[in-house]
Write a protein that holds these residues in place. Structure first.
Motif, short mmCIF file in Angstrom:
data_model
loop_
_atom_site.label_atom_id
_atom_site.label_comp_id
_atom_site.label_asym_id
_atom_site.label_seq_id
_atom_site.Cartn_x
_atom_site.Cartn_y
_atom_site.Cartn_z
N ARG A 1 -56.72 66.80 -32.89
CA ARG A 1 -57.64 67.03 -34.00
C ARG A 1 -58.53 68.22 -33.68
O ARG A 1 -59.05 68.36 -32.58
N ASP B 1 -52.26 69.35 -41.50
CA ASP B 1 -50.89 68.86 -41.47
C ASP B 1 -50.55 68.19 -42.81
O ASP B 1 -51.38 68.11 -43.71
N GLY C 1 -50.25 65.35 -43.64
CA GLY C 1 -51.03 64.15 -43.92
C GLY C 1 -52.51 64.47 -44.15
O GLY C 1 -53.34 63.56 -44.20
N ARG D 1 -54.58 66.07 -42.18
CA ARG D 1 -55.43 66.09 -40.97
C ARG D 1 -55.67 67.54 -40.54
O ARG D 1 -54.76 68.35 -40.55
N VAL E 1 -55.73 69.86 -37.74
CA VAL E 1 -55.17 69.80 -36.39
C VAL E 1 -55.18 71.19 -35.77
O VAL E 1 -55.27 72.20 -36.47
#
Lengths: 440, 440
Positions: free
Chosen positions: A45, A66, A68, A70, A72
């Motif tokens: 993260r 990403d 999803g 997130r 990152v």
């Protein structure tokens, strides 16, 4: 048609052979100290770096969202990841925790000699000991690794300093806010200025310190104090328990390096600061003593607060990270970079329809642990022999139809060109490593 | 406080010890065949995958725009990268080119047993040979790797097929467009349907084939033809040189596997297709014969057109990629996964102020190649001994103040608990690997 990304590298076999040899030496050295290998993810993260590593590293992060949603980042360094791993297992891990790993990291930096956007580091860390022996062991490992790579004493030095001496000194200069002469110093920025001091002109260095809150007089005084390398004078100047205790810790570490056999590689160098924000105690950088490799080869230090700041129990820690590119520059400078040559024990050459026997011989030699190649391309004698030469085959076993009709194969020593026939049933037979000399 | 990303894994030392042992076995096996290690970047231009790998892999890409505005992707597989590397060096590389590497790859997939978003693969490839020996060597390497890991014959099988049999058969079914019964078949989609056939119900399989352009009658006929495993019938049905030559190539590869000692692991399985678009010839997948590991353990095949499509000279190629997660499932199922235990040769224990002697002994033992730990935490006898036990130290060398006053240290064998004193000057002395038994 497709190009490689700038700052990324392809390693072909010859170069990789040398790299692997260097890596094996470094990892074997760590292994003998009882550092245990860990495996870690390439993505984390983003906020793990934003919070702790300092703005310089964050500017250089490869970050994205990403699929999803997130945020990152490609890991720019290992320390936050292993800190996270220590926190995740909590009290399960017996202390001291001693970890090693080698893997790539990524930073979007200006590409230059010894600096790439994808680089490899061997990270070695001790968690759970605040004692000077832990710092000394990290230094001893690093010196051992270089020595095992073939560097001699005097070809490298570890410039050793202490973050809390710098921090304590700056605190003393700032004052406690109760006096008119007190100033507001950004300690992080000032330490980053120290980290840059060797790379910039004096005036620029003073400007950076001034930007961090020091007056120009203080900047010069601070510079004089650090460059004196006089620990007693520092303690006296600061007049605080904090600096006294930091100096005492540094001295205890240097004492421990004596017992650990690495003192002769260490130089006191208070201008050494390291760029990352999380360091708290001893910090050090390895330099090429000839100065030919102009930047630090690698560095490390103590970061006693990071794990607690990650939500774990207070866990002191100290480590070092050896980067591949600068390490290669140092080894090359010292003539210690390994030869880049392929090694092949046997080439089993077929002439005519002898594949079954050749394959059997190749299998038998491989089962004895040897590196064995054989024809995969239905080629003639000459081009097979030339390929065998390309891969530096030590011995060529010629499996020819005519020889086989007599129950024989030919064993040829490539260095001398000498050869002899051997009964096929006796090759390799009882021999663990059958060579021309065994049959004449 | 910071969590690991879903589908990514941390490997702590015990688990890593087992993984490293498995990896060393696989890489040593590849090394004995003369496969040479290469090092490759984690990022490539996104379009390298969009063009060649098939839509499935592209949907799963970790892609983003870097700070320089480049569309980049975390490498989801190695093949396009090594193809790019072969093209970059052109004729400089002597053929056959035999490469191996192990590293992580990334795909944004549904996480499940044996499938992660970050996974590790050992890729082994031969470039520059179209001969069946190259295919057979890849299969032989894979079988050897599993055998060296401790799997027995009959515990795994390689299901072998041929892409051009599938392609040729579909071409024959489509017809040449000159007849009313001709149909328009999307060969890629049809082959992807074959790849999924084992994982879906028959009706769903026929739907997929129908989506690719086959009539339902053709779908059933196609299925019957493949499941018959009757190569002669296939050749007769297709009636084309293409299918005849593909069948002949498959037979020659199977013949070569006989000589290469891997035929007994190979089963003809025409329903095996592999998911990636770039395969052209023999393809295969490794399966757990017990069926307990339900999906393919790994697979590979021939991709003769990829390098030319990357702008290089026509360069036939064949390879295999062993993934870590399914390989672990297979090894665990077969009881061949290594023990997860740390190994330590010596722990040098200090009692009182004996650090200098203890450190000297540790250095001497390390210089003999042993794994040696010593106190880094200023701890007492009991907690040092308990730590030595945690790291499975075989021998503990106790360096105590009182013993030292008599010029002695104590050597303790941890398994038996037996111990004896030894003159400190003789430890390790002449001994390469001094143990309790050497001193009683």
């Amino acid at each position: 048609m497709y190009d490689r990304l700038k700052g990324f590298r392809d390693f072909y076999p010859e170069e990789m052979t040398a790299r692997r040899e260097v890596l094996d030496t470094v990892e074997a050295t760590a292994g003998r100290y009882g550092f245990r290998e860990v495996g870690t993810p390439a993505l984390e993260r983003t906020r793990m770096y934003v919070d702790k590593s300092g703005e310089e590293i964050v500017d250089e992060l490869y970050t994205f969202e990403d699929k999803g949603g997130r945020d990152v980042a490609l890991t720019p360094e290992l320390t936050p990841t292993v800190a996270r791993m220590v926190v995740a297992k909590g009290q399960e891990l017996s202390k001291p925790i001693k970890w090693v790993s080698t893997r790539p990291f990524w930073r979007y930096e200006q590409v230059q000699q010894g600096r790439f956007r994808e680089f490899y580091q061997t990270n070695v860390d001790v968690f759970g000991s605040a004692e000077p022996e832990a710092d000394a062991e990290i230094l001893a490992f690093a010196a051992d690794a270089l020595t095992n790579l073939g560097l001699s004493e005097g070809e490298f030095e570890f410039r050793v300093s202490h973050r809390d001496i710098l921090g304590g000194l700056l605190e003393s200069m700032a004052g406690d806010g109760g006096s008119e002469t007190d100033v507001d110093i950004d300690v992080r920025d000032a330490i980053r200025a120290v980290d840059k001091s060797a790379k910039v002109e004096r005036n620029e260095y003073y400007d950076l310190l001034h930007d961090a809150g020091l007056s120009y007089d203080q900047a010069r005084e601070f510079d004089d104090l650090l460059s004196s390398q006089d620990l007693d004078a520092l303690v006296e100047f600061a007049g605080t328990d904090r600096v006294e205790s930091a100096v005492s810790n540094l001295r205890r570490v240097l004492d421990a390096t004596e017992d650990f056999g690495v003192r002769e590689h260490c130089t006191l160098s208070l201008e050494t600061a390291r760029g990352l924000d999380y360091y708290t105690g001893v910090v050090f950088e390895c330099f090429d003593t000839t100065g030919e490799v102009s930047r630090a080869v690698f560095g490390g230090g103590r970061y006693d607060d990071l794990i607690e700041s990650f939500g774990g129990q207070s866990t002191p820690a100290v480590g070092v990270a050896l980067g591949d590119a600068t390490l290669q520059l140092l080894c090359e400078r010292a003539g210690a970079w390994p030869d880049e040559e392929l090694a092949t024990d046997y080439y089993v050459l077929t002439v005519g329809d002898t594949r079954d026997v050749a394959a059997r011989i190749a299998r038998d030699l491989r089962s004895r642990g040897h590196v064995v190649e054989t024809d995969l391309s239905d080629r003639g004698f000459g081009s097979q022999l030339s390929y065998a030469d390309t891969v530096n085959a030590e011995t060529v076993v010629i499996v020819g139809e005519q020889d086989l009709a007599n129950g024989e194969v030919t064993v040829k020593e490539m260095a001398s060109g000498e050869q002899t026939t051997v009964p096929v049933d006796e090759f390799p037979g009882e021999h663990d490593e059958p060579r021309y000399g065994d049959f004449v």
